[in-house]
Scaffold this motif. Structure first.
Motif, mmCIF file in Angstrom:
data_model
loop_
_atom_site.group_PDB
_atom_site.id
_atom_site.type_symbol
_atom_site.label_atom_id
_atom_site.label_comp_id
_atom_site.label_asym_id
_atom_site.label_seq_id
_atom_site.Cartn_x
_atom_site.Cartn_y
_atom_site.Cartn_z
ATOM 1 N N ASP A 93 50.474 60.046 34.392
ATOM 2 C CA ASP A 93 51.242 58.859 34.583
ATOM 3 C C ASP A 93 52.549 59.370 33.799
ATOM 4 O OD1 ASP A 93 50.956 58.530 31.265
ATOM 5 O OD2 ASP A 93 48.913 57.874 31.929
ATOM 6 N N SER A 94 53.295 58.471 33.735
ATOM 7 C CA SER A 94 54.787 58.757 33.083
ATOM 8 C C SER A 94 54.793 59.003 31.709
ATOM 9 C CB SER A 94 55.753 57.763 33.519
ATOM 10 O OG SER A 94 55.347 56.622 32.993
ATOM 11 N N ASP A 95 53.878 58.623 31.076
ATOM 12 C CA ASP A 95 53.887 58.949 29.523
ATOM 13 C C ASP A 95 52.884 60.035 29.230
ATOM 14 O OD1 ASP A 95 55.370 56.656 28.984
ATOM 15 O OD2 ASP A 95 53.540 55.382 28.918
ATOM 16 N N ALA A 96 52.220 60.586 30.050
ATOM 17 C CA ALA A 96 51.477 61.635 29.931
ATOM 18 C C ALA A 96 52.229 63.262 29.812
ATOM 19 C CB ALA A 96 50.217 61.764 30.682
ATOM 20 N N SER A 97 51.691 64.098 28.800
ATOM 21 C CA SER A 97 52.401 65.482 29.062
ATOM 22 C C SER A 97 51.634 66.166 29.976
ATOM 23 C CB SER A 97 52.524 66.236 27.752
ATOM 24 O OG SER A 97 51.130 66.250 27.216
ATOM 25 N N THR A 98 52.147 67.251 30.400
ATOM 26 C CA THR A 98 51.589 68.127 31.342
ATOM 27 C C THR A 98 50.899 69.330 30.624
ATOM 28 O OG1 THR A 98 53.136 67.515 33.245
ATOM 29 C CG2 THR A 98 51.715 69.509 33.404
ATOM 30 N N THR A 99 50.013 69.864 31.129
ATOM 31 C CA THR A 99 49.291 71.004 30.364
ATOM 32 C C THR A 99 49.199 72.189 31.334
ATOM 33 O OG1 THR A 99 48.021 69.292 28.727
ATOM 34 C CG2 THR A 99 47.232 71.865 28.944
ATOM 35 N N LEU A 100 49.923 73.443 30.924
ATOM 36 C CA LEU A 100 49.574 74.532 31.528
ATOM 37 C C LEU A 100 48.050 74.999 31.328
ATOM 38 C CD1 LEU A 100 50.401 76.644 33.528
ATOM 39 C CD2 LEU A 100 51.706 77.668 31.764
ATOM 40 N N VAL A 101 47.382 75.356 32.159
ATOM 41 C CA VAL A 101 46.120 75.931 31.818
ATOM 42 C C VAL A 101 45.862 77.463 32.393
ATOM 43 C CG1 VAL A 101 43.568 75.803 32.205
ATOM 44 C CG2 VAL A 101 44.990 73.566 32.255
ATOM 45 N N LEU A 102 45.816 78.282 31.640
ATOM 46 C CA LEU A 102 45.751 79.842 32.011
ATOM 47 C C LEU A 102 44.179 80.144 32.180
ATOM 48 C CD1 LEU A 102 46.860 82.642 32.328
ATOM 49 C CD2 LEU A 102 46.904 82.896 29.969
ATOM 50 N N GLY A 103 43.641 80.386 33.205
ATOM 51 C CA GLY A 103 42.184 80.699 33.152
ATOM 52 C C GLY A 103 42.128 82.439 33.040
ATOM 53 N N VAL A 104 41.286 82.902 32.294
ATOM 54 C CA VAL A 104 41.056 84.433 32.035
ATOM 55 C C VAL A 104 39.570 84.575 32.028
ATOM 56 C CG1 VAL A 104 43.289 84.763 30.914
ATOM 57 C CG2 VAL A 104 41.217 84.288 29.452
ATOM 58 N N HIS A 105 39.415 85.746 32.733
ATOM 59 C CA HIS A 105 37.877 86.246 32.926
ATOM 60 C C HIS A 105 37.759 87.425 32.141
ATOM 61 C CE1 HIS A 105 34.223 87.192 34.537
ATOM 62 N NE2 HIS A 105 34.269 86.284 35.395
ATOM 63 N N THR A 106 37.425 87.001 30.795
ATOM 64 C CA THR A 106 37.269 88.271 29.681
ATOM 65 C C THR A 106 36.402 87.751 28.936
ATOM 66 O OG1 THR A 106 38.633 89.612 28.376
ATOM 67 C CG2 THR A 106 39.305 87.321 28.431
ATOM 68 N N SER A 107 36.169 88.563 27.654
ATOM 69 C CA SER A 107 35.135 88.064 26.396
ATOM 70 C C SER A 107 35.978 86.953 25.862
ATOM 71 C CB SER A 107 35.076 89.329 25.829
ATOM 72 O OG SER A 107 36.152 89.943 25.033
ATOM 73 N N SER A 108 35.019 86.443 25.056
ATOM 74 C CA SER A 108 35.822 85.406 24.167
ATOM 75 C C SER A 108 36.983 86.176 23.209
ATOM 76 C CB SER A 108 34.536 84.744 23.200
ATOM 77 O OG SER A 108 33.862 85.716 22.426
ATOM 78 N N GLY A 109 36.607 87.371 22.556
ATOM 79 C CA GLY A 109 37.657 87.846 21.495
ATOM 80 C C GLY A 109 38.704 88.096 22.313
ATOM 81 N N ARG A 110 38.682 88.658 23.516
ATOM 82 C CA ARG A 110 40.011 89.163 24.292
ATOM 83 C C ARG A 110 40.570 87.782 24.695
ATOM 84 N NH1 ARG A 110 40.769 94.080 26.744
ATOM 85 N NH2 ARG A 110 43.128 93.220 26.999
ATOM 86 N N ALA A 111 39.880 86.751 25.059
ATOM 87 C CA ALA A 111 40.705 85.433 25.039
ATOM 88 C C ALA A 111 41.322 84.910 24.183
ATOM 89 C CB ALA A 111 39.568 84.278 25.802
ATOM 90 N N ALA A 112 40.923 85.158 22.839
ATOM 91 C CA ALA A 112 41.309 84.559 21.545
ATOM 92 C C ALA A 112 42.692 85.499 21.400
ATOM 93 C CB ALA A 112 40.410 84.749 20.267
ATOM 94 N N GLN A 113 42.552 86.692 21.666
ATOM 95 C CA GLN A 113 43.530 87.536 21.802
ATOM 96 C C GLN A 113 44.855 87.231 22.493
ATOM 97 O OE1 GLN A 113 42.326 91.455 22.210
ATOM 98 N NE2 GLN A 113 41.570 91.722 20.179
ATOM 99 N N VAL A 114 44.443 86.725 23.823
ATOM 100 C CA VAL A 114 45.437 86.220 24.701
ATOM 101 C C VAL A 114 46.228 85.020 24.270
ATOM 102 C CG1 VAL A 114 45.662 85.652 27.048
ATOM 103 C CG2 VAL A 114 44.497 87.671 26.734
ATOM 104 N N ALA A 115 45.242 84.060 23.730
ATOM 105 C CA ALA A 115 45.812 83.050 23.205
ATOM 106 C C ALA A 115 46.758 82.926 22.147
ATOM 107 C CB ALA A 115 44.460 82.181 22.892
#
Length: 116
Positions: free
Chosen positions: A49-71
Motif C-alpha cells: 500500500d502507499s504507506d508501506a516501505s519497500t524492503t530489498l531481500v538479498l538471499g544468500v546460500h551460505t553458512s550463518s557466519g558468512r551470512a552475518a558477515q555479508v549483512a
C-alpha cells in the motif's frame, strides 16, 4: 539459506537502485568464472500500500557466519538510515538460488546459468 533484508526504502525505485552497489559488493568481477563465492539473488517485499516501505531481500546460500558477515558489509554500504537484518530463509522461496548452489557444487543441473 539466509535472507538479508534492507528496510527503510520509501519506494521500489530506491530499492532497485540499491541492487547494483550490493551486487558489486558481493561480486566485484561479474565476468568471473563460476562459481560465485556466495550464491545470491534479490527479491522485493512490502510496499503493498502507499504507506508501506519497500524492503530489498538479498538471499544468500551460505553458512550463518558468512551470512552475518555479508549483512555487516551491506549495513556499512547502505548506511545508518536503513535497518539491515539477517534471518534464516526458506529454500522453497529461493529455488533458483538453491539450484545454482547445487550446480556450482557439481550436485545437479541448472536452467539459466547463474540462477539470477
Amino acid at each position: 539459506m539466509y535472507e538479508i533484508r534492507i528496510h527503510g526504502c520509501p519506494t521500489s525505485g530506491e530499492v532497485l537502485a540499491l541492487q547494483a552497489p550490493i551486487e558489486r559488493l558481493l561480486c566485484p568481477d561479474p565476468d568471473h568464472a563460476p562459481p560465485c563465492e556466495i550464491p545470491w539473488s534479490f527479491t522485493l517485499a512490502g510496499g503493498e500500500d502507499s504507506d508501506a516501505s519497500t524492503t530489498l531481500v538479498l538471499g544468500v546460500h551460505t553458512s550463518s557466519g558468512r551470512a552475518a558477515q555479508v549483512a555487516d558489509r551491506v549495513r556499512k554500504l547502505v548506511g545508518e538510515s536503513r535497518t539491515v537484518g539477517v534471518s534464516e530463509g526458506d529454500d522453497g522461496e529461493w529455488e533458483e538460488l538453491v539450484e545454482q548452489y547445487r550446480v556450482e557444487k557439481g550436485m545437479g543441473s541448472v536452467r539459466n546459468g547463474r540462477g539470477q
